[in-house]
Scaffold this motif. Structure first.
Motif, PDB file in Angstrom:
ATOM      1  N   ASP A  16       0.838  -1.212   0.000  1.00 52.25           N
ATOM      2  CA  ASP A  16       0.000   0.000   0.000  1.00 52.25           C
ATOM      3  C   ASP A  16       0.867   1.255   0.000  1.00 52.25           C
ATOM      4  O   ASP A  16       0.573   2.233  -0.681  1.00 52.25           O
ATOM      5  N   ARG A  50       2.442   1.783  -3.508  1.00 51.60           N
ATOM      6  CA  ARG A  50       1.447   2.164  -4.528  1.00 51.60           C
ATOM      7  C   ARG A  50       1.202   3.678  -4.538  1.00 51.60           C
ATOM      8  O   ARG A  50       0.839   4.228  -5.565  1.00 51.60           O
ATOM      9  N   LYS A  51       1.419   4.313  -3.396  1.00 50.94           N
ATOM     10  CA  LYS A  51       1.183   5.758  -3.286  1.00 50.94           C
ATOM     11  C   LYS A  51       2.399   6.586  -3.679  1.00 50.94           C
ATOM     12  O   LYS A  51       2.323   7.814  -3.726  1.00 50.94           O
TER      13      LYS A  51
END
Length: 160
Positions: free
Chosen positions: A88, A91-92
């Motif tokens: 996560d 992904r950012k």
């Protein structure tokens, strides 16, 4: 993927992979069928997930992204929740263009592009401070000898 691919499907995929902007009429001509069934086949290949999308391949250095680096990331925990949290996190991150979970000594390898080393170094500081990151090793790309983002369909065609 539930559909069995025949020779025409493989030709369609090969042509689309080589030129995502090809018209249906030209595609049909190249694979040897008429346009209506060609379009139906393309739509089926899209629906079945063989074609994930269409995009243009850009040249990073031409756009000012002169630095490409691979970062090997070791996590302090391989618990599922910690692995998902790291995924996560990356992904950012816009500098991270690819993230692969690996078996063996390295947990993840990241392909990163940046406009300059200072920008990348700032990212590495941010990355090493992420939860469960034990250490990061980076390798600066000096030269790219091969860049083939396509699938080697010629191997499937030889089998068909």
């Amino acid at each position: 993927m539930s559909k069995s691919l025949d020779e025409i499907d493989l030709k369609i995929l090969s042509e689309i992979q080589a030129d995502g902007r090809i018209t249906n009429v030209e595609l049909a001509k190249r694979v040897g069928i008429s346009p209506p069934p060609c379009l139906r086949r393309v739509r089926t290949l899209e629906e079945e997930g063989y074609i994930r999308g269409y995009r243009g391949l850009l040249d990073p250095p031409s756009l000012g992204f002169d630095v490409t680096v691979f970062a090997s990331v070791h996590l302090s925990s391989q618990a599922d929740a910690d692995l998902r949290a790291f995924e996560d996190f990356v992904r950012k991150e816009p500098l991270v263009r690819e993230c692969w979970m690996l078996s063996g000594d390295v947990d993840f390898i990241l392909k990163c592009v940046a406009p300059d080393m200072a920008t990348f170094q700032n990212f590495v500081s941010h990355l090493t401070a992420a939860p469960h990151v034990r250490n990061v090793r980076t390798s600066l790309v000096l030269h790219n000898s091969k860049d083939a983002p396509d699938v080697p369909l010629e191997l499937k065609v030889a089998q068909a």
